[in-house]
Design an enzyme around this catalytic site. Sequence first.
Site, PDB file in Angstrom:
ATOM      1  CG  HIS A  98     -29.696  27.459 -30.161  1.00  0.00           C
ATOM      2  ND1 HIS A  98     -30.997  27.212 -30.509  1.00  0.00           N
ATOM      3  CD2 HIS A  98     -29.000  26.318 -30.384  1.00  0.00           C
ATOM      4  CE1 HIS A  98     -31.096  25.949 -30.913  1.00  0.00           C
ATOM      5  NE2 HIS A  98     -29.901  25.396 -30.857  1.00  0.00           N
ATOM      6  CG  ASP A 121     -21.941  23.082 -31.838  1.00  0.00           C
ATOM      7  OD1 ASP A 121     -23.054  23.572 -32.092  1.00  0.00           O
ATOM      8  OD2 ASP A 121     -21.591  21.950 -32.194  1.00  0.00           O
TER       9      ASP A 121
HETATM   10  C1  SDX Z   1     -26.258  24.093 -33.567  1.00  0.00           C
HETATM   11  O1  SDX Z   1     -31.073  24.599 -34.560  1.00  0.00           O
HETATM   12  C2  SDX Z   1     -30.494  23.790 -33.736  1.00  0.00           C
HETATM   13  O2  SDX Z   1     -31.095  23.204 -32.885  1.00  0.00           O
HETATM   14  C3  SDX Z   1     -28.992  23.650 -33.943  1.00  0.00           C
HETATM   15  C4  SDX Z   1     -28.290  22.792 -32.915  1.00  0.00           C
HETATM   16  C5  SDX Z   1     -28.726  21.357 -33.008  1.00  0.00           C
HETATM   17  O3  SDX Z   1     -28.591  20.651 -31.993  1.00  0.00           O
HETATM   18  O4  SDX Z   1     -29.076  20.920 -34.109  1.00  0.00           O
HETATM   19  O5  SDX Z   1     -28.547  23.278 -31.611  1.00  0.00           O
HETATM   20  C6  SDX Z   1     -26.785  22.785 -33.145  1.00  0.00           C
HETATM   21  O6  SDX Z   1     -26.165  24.338 -34.733  1.00  0.00           O
HETATM   22  C7  SDX Z   1     -25.913  25.115 -32.506  1.00  0.00           C
HETATM   23  C8  SDX Z   1     -25.453  26.489 -33.127  1.00  0.00           C
HETATM   24  C9  SDX Z   1     -23.995  26.342 -33.520  1.00  0.00           C
HETATM   25  N1  SDX Z   1     -23.552  27.532 -34.279  1.00  0.00           N
HETATM   26  C10 SDX Z   1     -22.709  28.433 -33.724  1.00  0.00           C
HETATM   27  O7  SDX Z   1     -22.277  28.384 -32.575  1.00  0.00           O
HETATM   28  C11 SDX Z   1     -22.267  29.535 -34.688  1.00  0.00           C
HETATM   29  C12 SDX Z   1     -22.296  30.887 -33.973  1.00  0.00           C
HETATM   30  N2  SDX Z   1     -23.701  31.227 -33.751  1.00  0.00           N
HETATM   31  C13 SDX Z   1     -24.367  32.029 -34.700  1.00  0.00           C
HETATM   32  O8  SDX Z   1     -23.905  32.053 -35.984  1.00  0.00           O
HETATM   33  C14 SDX Z   1     -25.865  32.163 -34.469  1.00  0.00           C
HETATM   34  O9  SDX Z   1     -26.048  32.460 -33.161  1.00  0.00           O
HETATM   35  C15 SDX Z   1     -26.751  31.001 -34.874  1.00  0.00           C
HETATM   36  C16 SDX Z   1     -26.500  30.557 -36.278  1.00  0.00           C
HETATM   37  C17 SDX Z   1     -26.568  29.865 -33.945  1.00  0.00           C
HETATM   38  C18 SDX Z   1     -28.195  31.483 -34.753  1.00  0.00           C
HETATM   39  O10 SDX Z   1     -28.351  32.440 -35.714  1.00  0.00           O
HETATM   40  P1  SDX Z   1     -29.685  33.312 -35.787  1.00  0.00           P
HETATM   41  O11 SDX Z   1     -30.736  32.827 -34.875  1.00  0.00           O
HETATM   42  O12 SDX Z   1     -30.004  33.463 -37.223  1.00  0.00           O
HETATM   43  O13 SDX Z   1     -29.223  34.657 -35.148  1.00  0.00           O
HETATM   44  P2  SDX Z   1     -28.756  35.869 -35.988  1.00  0.00           P
HETATM   45  O14 SDX Z   1     -27.625  35.451 -36.879  1.00  0.00           O
HETATM   46  O15 SDX Z   1     -29.970  36.491 -36.579  1.00  0.00           O
HETATM   47  O16 SDX Z   1     -28.141  36.833 -34.876  1.00  0.00           O
HETATM   48  C19 SDX Z   1     -28.976  37.699 -34.122  1.00  0.00           C
HETATM   49  C20 SDX Z   1     -28.022  38.795 -33.663  1.00  0.00           C
HETATM   50  C21 SDX Z   1     -27.241  39.447 -34.821  1.00  0.00           C
HETATM   51  O17 SDX Z   1     -26.885  40.748 -34.413  1.00  0.00           O
HETATM   52  P3  SDX Z   1     -27.844  42.013 -34.927  1.00  0.00           P
HETATM   53  O18 SDX Z   1     -28.009  41.843 -36.409  1.00  0.00           O
HETATM   54  O19 SDX Z   1     -29.126  41.840 -34.149  1.00  0.00           O
HETATM   55  O20 SDX Z   1     -27.052  43.239 -34.539  1.00  0.00           O
HETATM   56  O21 SDX Z   1     -27.027  38.246 -32.796  1.00  0.00           O
HETATM   57  C22 SDX Z   1     -25.757  38.375 -33.400  1.00  0.00           C
HETATM   58  C23 SDX Z   1     -25.970  38.654 -34.867  1.00  0.00           C
HETATM   59  O22 SDX Z   1     -24.893  39.358 -35.424  1.00  0.00           O
HETATM   60  N3  SDX Z   1     -25.069  37.087 -33.195  1.00  0.00           N
HETATM   61  C24 SDX Z   1     -23.798  36.975 -32.827  1.00  0.00           C
HETATM   62  C25 SDX Z   1     -23.599  35.579 -32.679  1.00  0.00           C
HETATM   63  N4  SDX Z   1     -24.728  34.920 -32.962  1.00  0.00           N
HETATM   64  C26 SDX Z   1     -25.643  35.858 -33.279  1.00  0.00           C
HETATM   65  N5  SDX Z   1     -22.826  37.879 -32.640  1.00  0.00           N
HETATM   66  C27 SDX Z   1     -21.618  37.389 -32.265  1.00  0.00           C
HETATM   67  N6  SDX Z   1     -21.346  36.067 -32.082  1.00  0.00           N
HETATM   68  C28 SDX Z   1     -22.305  35.141 -32.283  1.00  0.00           C
HETATM   69  N7  SDX Z   1     -22.042  33.840 -32.113  1.00  0.00           N
END
Ligand code: SDX
Length: 397
Positions: free
Chosen positions: A274, A331
């Site tokens: 998140h 989710d």
């Molecule tokens: C919602 O904003 C809100 O409030 C949203 C929400 C709401 O109520 O409106 O809470 C609802 O959208 C919840 C999120 C649902 N999405 C997911 O579950 C999809 C999976 N999650 C990710 O794609 C990610 O964690 C996000 C999109 C939720 C957040 O993305 P960020 O903050 O941009 O984080 P990032 O992509 O920059 O990741 C940081 C690191 C990266 O690794 P490095 O580059 O540091 O090596 O963490 C890793 C990412 O690769 N990473 C994950 C991961 N999420 C982040 N690696 C594996 N699995 C994951 N799920």
Amino acid sequence: KTGLITLDPGFGNTGACTSAITFIDGEKGILRYRGIPIEQLAENSSFTETAWLLIHGRLPQRQELDLFREQLNRHAPLHEAFKHHFEGFLVDAPPMAMLSAMINTLSCFPRRWNTATPAGPDEEFYEEAARLISKVRTIAAYSYRRSMGLPFIYPDPKLPYVANFLHMMFSMPYEQHMASPEVVEALNLILLLHADHEQNCSTSTVRVVGSSQANLFASCAAAVGALWGPLHGGANVAVLEMLSKIHHGGISADQAIKLAKDPKSGFRLMGFGHRVYKNFDPRAIILKRSADRVLSQLGVNDPLLDVARQLEEKALTDPYFVERKLYPNVDFYSGIIMRAIGIPLNMFTVIFAIGRMPGWIAQWAEQHADPKARIARPRQVYIGNTISDYVPIDDRR
Ligand code: SDX
């Protein structure tokens, strides 16, 4: 850092804004709607009462809540012309596409709030808010019925909000679907927990679109598009697809965790991580308890829930996830509950949109009500070509 940006009710050119609706502390896992902790609302309130709280800024008196419920009942039916609109979609059209289109169509029924921008929310605005919160449910149910080739079921004015939605979704002609109290309670909780969440992607979309003084319906229709993405509201569908792929693909939880840690694999642990919560998502904690309760109440033995539990257990101790503060989000469990109570997969994100509607409305109104709010105009750093001359087509190499 706030010295560098001017905080104002609209985004202005900063991408940051002030708001009095929802408070989140990502480090401490705190979420409050109008100051009330989400845990207390989950325990004591209902989705309709919480919707009123978000839009009006305080808990309703009994007669105010009764009036709101009467408004929701009165506005449940759709104009018969909508049926022709639905018929224009192919049967396998995604319900989220129909939802966005139909919400926009609601603005074709002229109301003062569709054109002028009154100083602040008034009785007609609150009537429009009730109309939208009520009709989004009917539109969702009709979208599902259309996708299944089933006849539309009219809303039943005797049924409360969630039970009426389930009636419109699942009743067959001439026999009413009587959802169990456990199912109604679980869906009520899911809608309540999704009702608002500060400046997430889709809510920011409502503010950006609304900042041009676009009407409420156009702004919320745009938000549906933003919510649809698998990184946002579409994640609840992506979670179930991931769990199913792991379970039916013979992938072990360990293999899934390994894949999720390899950026080249293109495999993400959906439902984890998140942007704001760098500890736990308080909604996930509540939903995890609800998932356990609902599945035992309904006697559902879902192998995908077992996979989910294994993934959670392994990810919570794996250094990759711990270092990046990746915990289960809302989710991760909402999809499992919706599957257990019989919501079809293509409706998961639609349910999220029904829940988030009061938050979108409240955020739109908050920005609209402030005369100082400015049109959103994010700035950029240009990294393109330096100046160059036009070359006639025959001289190009
Ligand atoms: C919602 O904003 C809100 O409030 C949203 C929400 C709401 O109520 O409106 O809470 C609802 O959208 C919840 C999120 C649902 N999405 C997911 O579950 C999809 C999976 N999650 C990710 O794609 C990610 O964690 C996000 C999109 C939720 C957040 O993305 P960020 O903050 O941009 O984080 P990032 O992509 O920059 O990741 C940081 C690191 C990266 O690794 P490095 O580059 O540091 O090596 O963490 C890793 C990412 O690769 N990473 C994950 C991961 N999420 C982040 N690696 C594996 N699995 C994951 N799920």
